[in-house]
Design a protein around this motif. Structure first.
Motif, PDB file in Angstrom:
ATOM      1  N   SER B  43       0.849  -1.200   0.000  1.00 13.93           N
ATOM      2  CA  SER B  43       0.000   0.000   0.000  1.00 13.93           C
ATOM      3  C   SER B  43       0.874   1.236   0.000  1.00 13.93           C
ATOM      4  CB  SER B  43      -0.940   0.000   1.215  1.00 13.93           C
ATOM      5  OG  SER B  43      -0.188  -0.117   2.402  1.00 13.93           O
ATOM      6  N   ALA B  56      -3.698   0.390  -2.921  1.00 13.24           N
ATOM      7  CA  ALA B  56      -3.523  -0.905  -2.259  1.00 13.24           C
ATOM      8  C   ALA B  56      -3.376  -1.976  -3.327  1.00 13.24           C
ATOM      9  CB  ALA B  56      -4.700  -1.220  -1.354  1.00 13.24           C
ATOM     10  N   ALA B 148       3.014   0.995  -4.272  1.00 11.70           N
ATOM     11  CA  ALA B 148       2.273  -0.093  -3.624  1.00 11.70           C
ATOM     12  C   ALA B 148       2.688  -1.452  -4.201  1.00 11.70           C
ATOM     13  CB  ALA B 148       0.772   0.133  -3.778  1.00 11.70           C
TER      14      ALA B 148
END
Lengths: 279, 247
Positions: B43, B56, B148
Motif C-alpha cells: 500500500s 492498495a 504499492a
C-alpha cells in the motif's frame, strides 16, 4: 475496473516474425508502405432521419456515425454554449470479439478520444448553438456505430464523426408564445458552424517499427498504439497512448511526424466527401 | 474547451510565477508513504500538493470470484476511483465514463512494468482511491500504484512515476493543479519508467505546437525522474524502518 484482456486475438508467432522481416524492407503484407493509410471511402447522408450521418470505410473497417440534434439546457458553467455528446457502440455484429451489453472500456475510451479531439479546438463552434442564452441550446449527439472491426477503429470513427458533423444541418424550429421550442424534424436548416476539421492518425509500434493505420492483424501483434489528433493547421490537438506497452521519447517524436503527414490523406478524403454538400 | 477565467485570477504573473507562487518547472510539495495498510499486500499514499491518492495491491492471488485467467501471465485489474468527498461538489460514487477510461489508461501504464509472466493464472489487483482531487490525480495514482506494487514485493522491470505538464497562458508548467487544468490551454499527463527509458502513459488534452509538445514531454520526463528518485528513497527508508539493514 479495468482488466487485462483475457480473450485477445491470438496471432501465430510466425506471422509476427514475417511482419518484422517485411517491415525491415519498408513494406507490409497488404502491399502498403509503413506510412500510408488504407483506402478511404466516405459517404455522407446515409441516414435520412438523422440530422447528419456518414459511413466510412477504412480498408475493411466500417464505421457509421449519426448526428441527432435536440433542444436542451446548457451546462451551468457554460450558459453561452451548446452541448456536444459523443458515444460509441461496438455493435456485436461487427466482430466475433464484441458482445452485447453496455459500452465497455474500449468503447468509452474511443468515444472520449473523439469527444476531446473535437472539443479542445471547438471544432463545432458551440457558441453558435445557443437559442436563448442560459436556457435553450442545441444538443448535438454524435453516435458512433462500429459495423465491421478490421482494425484502427479510432481513425475510422473520427472520420465518420467529422463527416457526419459536416453533413449535419440544424433542424428548423418554431418558438411558441409560451417560450417552448418546437423542432420541425425533416426540415433541414443551417449547416453547423465548423471552425476546423480534425482527424486522428493512429500509429502502431511493432518491434522497432512504427506503422500508420494498423489493420486488425497488425493491431494484434502491435506492442502499443499512439492516437494523435491533428487539426487542419497541422497542430496537435490531442493524443492518447493505448495498449499495454510503452514508447521511447524518440519513438513518440517520430510518430508525430508520421501522424502529421498521414493526416493530409484523411483531410483530402473528407474534402472530397463533402464537396458540394455544404452550401 | 473554453471556460471563462474568473476576474482577478492571474495564472502567470509578470515575474513569470504561477498563481500559487511556483516557478514553471517547480513541482508541488510531494509526500510519499508506503505500508500504510495492514490488510493489503502492498500500500502507499502519494500527495502532490492538495491532491492525495491512496493505493492498495492484493496479489498475485487467486481471484475471489472466478473469471478467465491468462495461461502465460498474471492478469492485472486496476480500479481508479474518486471518493465522493474528494471534489468541490460531491462526486457520485458510481464509476463515471472518465473513471472507466482512466482505469484502462493506468492499467496500460503498469502492464509494461510489472513482470506478469512470473505469475501465470493469478490476478494482481491494484485499487486506487483519490481522497482529494486538485489536478494530476491520474499521474499521482500511477506513482502510488508503483510504490504499492513495490511494497507488495511484486517484481517489476522498473519503478514508474507520473506527472502532468500544462500550458497555461502560453507558458509550459509542470505538475498542474486543478485551477491551471481548468483555465489552461492544454494538459499533458505522462507516466514513465526513467530507468528503462519508457513512456507508459501519454495523453494530451488541448492544443500544442510540435515544438511545445517536445519541450513539454522533456519537462515531464525530467520531473518524473525526480519523482521516481523520491519513490526509491521512500521505499528504502520504509525498509530500514521495518528493521532491514541500511542499503
Amino acid at each position: 475496473m479495468s482488466i487485462s484482456p483475457f480473450r485477445p486475438p491470438i496471432t501465430p508467432l510466425i506471422v509476427k516474425e514475417n511482419y518484422l522481416a517485411m517491415l525491415g524492407k519498408g513494406v507490409r503484407p497488404d502491399n502498403r508502405d509503413l506510412k500510408t493509410p488504407r483506402l478511404i471511402e466516405i459517404k455522407t447522408g446515409v441516414v435520412e432521419k438523422a440530422e447528419g450521418s456518414a459511413l466510412v470505410k477504412l480498408g475493411d473497417t466500417q464505421v457509421m456515425a449519426g448526428v441527432k440534434i435536440d433542444v436542451g439546457a446548457p451546462f451551468k458553467d457554460t450558459p453561452d454554449q451548446g452541448v456536444l455528446m459523443v458515444h460509441a457502440e461496438f455493435v456485436p455484429l461487427a466482430s466475433p470479439l464484441f458482445e452485447p451489453g453496455p459500452p465497455d472500456e474500449n468503447a468509452i475510451e474511443l468515444a472520449r478520444i473523439v469527444d476531446r479531439s473535437l472539443r479542445e479546438v471547438n471544432a463545432v463552434d458551440l457558441g453558435s448553438l445557443v437559442i436563448r442564452k442560459g436556457e435553450k441550446v442545441w444538443t448535438l449527439w454524435v453516435d458512433i456505430y462500429v459495423l465491421d472491426h478490421n482494425g484502427n477503429l479510432y481513425d475510422a470513427s473520427m472520420l465518420a464523426s467529422m463527416a457526419a458533423l459536416l453533413d449535419a444541418r440544424l433542424p428548423d424550429f418554431e418558438e411558441l408564445e409560451t417560450g417552448e421550442i418546437v423542432v420541425k424534424r425533416g426540415v433541414r436548416g443551417e449547416p453547423l458552424k465548423i471552425t476546423t476539421k480534425v482527424v486522428t492518425v493512429t500509429i502502431a509500434k511493432i518491434g522497432r517499427y512504427l506503422i500508420v493505420d494498423p489493420n486488425l492483424e497488425e493491431e494484434s501483434i502491435a506492442d502499443v498504439k499512439l492516437v494523435v489528433a491533428v487539426d487542419e493547421k497541422g497542430r496537435i490537438v490531442g493524443m492518447q497512448k493505448s495498449g499495454a506497452g510503452g514508447l521511447t521519447h524518440a519513438e513518440i517524436e517520430a510518430a508525430l511526424d508520421l501522424a502529421r503527414e498521414a493526416s493530409t490523406v484523411y483531410f483530402k478524403a473528407l474534402e472530397e466527401a463533402i464537396a458540394g454538400r455544404r452550401g | 474547451m473554453v471556460v471563462k477565467k474568473p476576474e482577478g485570477l492571474v495564472l502567470i504573473t509578470p515575474e513569470g510565477l504561477r498563481h500559487d507562487g511556483r516557478r514553471p518547472d517547480e513541482l508541488r510539495p510531494i509526500k510519499m508513504e508506503v505500508g500504510i495498510f495492514k490488510n493489503a499486500d502492498g500500500s502507499a499514499m502519494v500527495e502532490y500538493g492538495k491532491t492525495r491518492v491512496i493505493a492498495a495491491v492484493y496479489g498475485p492471488r487467486e481471484p475471489i470470484q472466478k473469471f478467465p485467467l491468462l495461461p502465460d501471465k498474471a492478469t492485472l485489474r486496476v480500479r481508479y476511483h474518486m471518493a465522493p468527498f474528494s471534489t468541490e461538489e460531491r462526486k457520485n460514487p458510481a464509476p463515471s465514463r472518465r473513471e472507466i477510461e482512466l482505469s484502462k489508461v493506468i492499467r496500460e501504464a503498469l502492464e509494461p512494468i510489472v513482470l506478469t509472466e512470473e505469475y501465470p493464472r493469478t490476478v494482481i489487483d491494484i485499487f486506487l482511491e483519490v481522497i482529494q482531487a486538485d489536478g494530476g490525480t491520474r499521474t499521482a495514482a500511477v506513482t502510488a500504484a508503483s510504490l504499492a506494487l513495490a511494497d507488495a514485493g511484486v517484481p517489476m522491470r522498473a519503478l514508474v512515476g507520473g506527472v502532468a505538464v500544462g500550458k497555461v497562458d502560453g507558458v509550459l508548467v509542470v505538475d498542474i493543479d486543478e485551477t491551471e487544468d481548468m483555465y489552461g490551454e492544454a494538459d499533458l499527463p505522462v507516466a514513465a519508467a526513467p530507468d528503462i527509458g519508457l513512456v507508459t502513459l501519454l495523453q494530451l488534452n488541448g492544443v500544442m505546437t510540435r515544438e511545445e509538445f517536445s519541450r513539454a514531454l522533456d519537462m515531464a520526463l525530467t520531473a518524473i525522474s525526480k519523482i521516481v528518485e523520491m519513490e526509491k528513497r521512500t521505499l528504502r527508508s520504509g525498509y530500514v524502518e521495518a528493521g532491514g539493514s541500511e542499503l
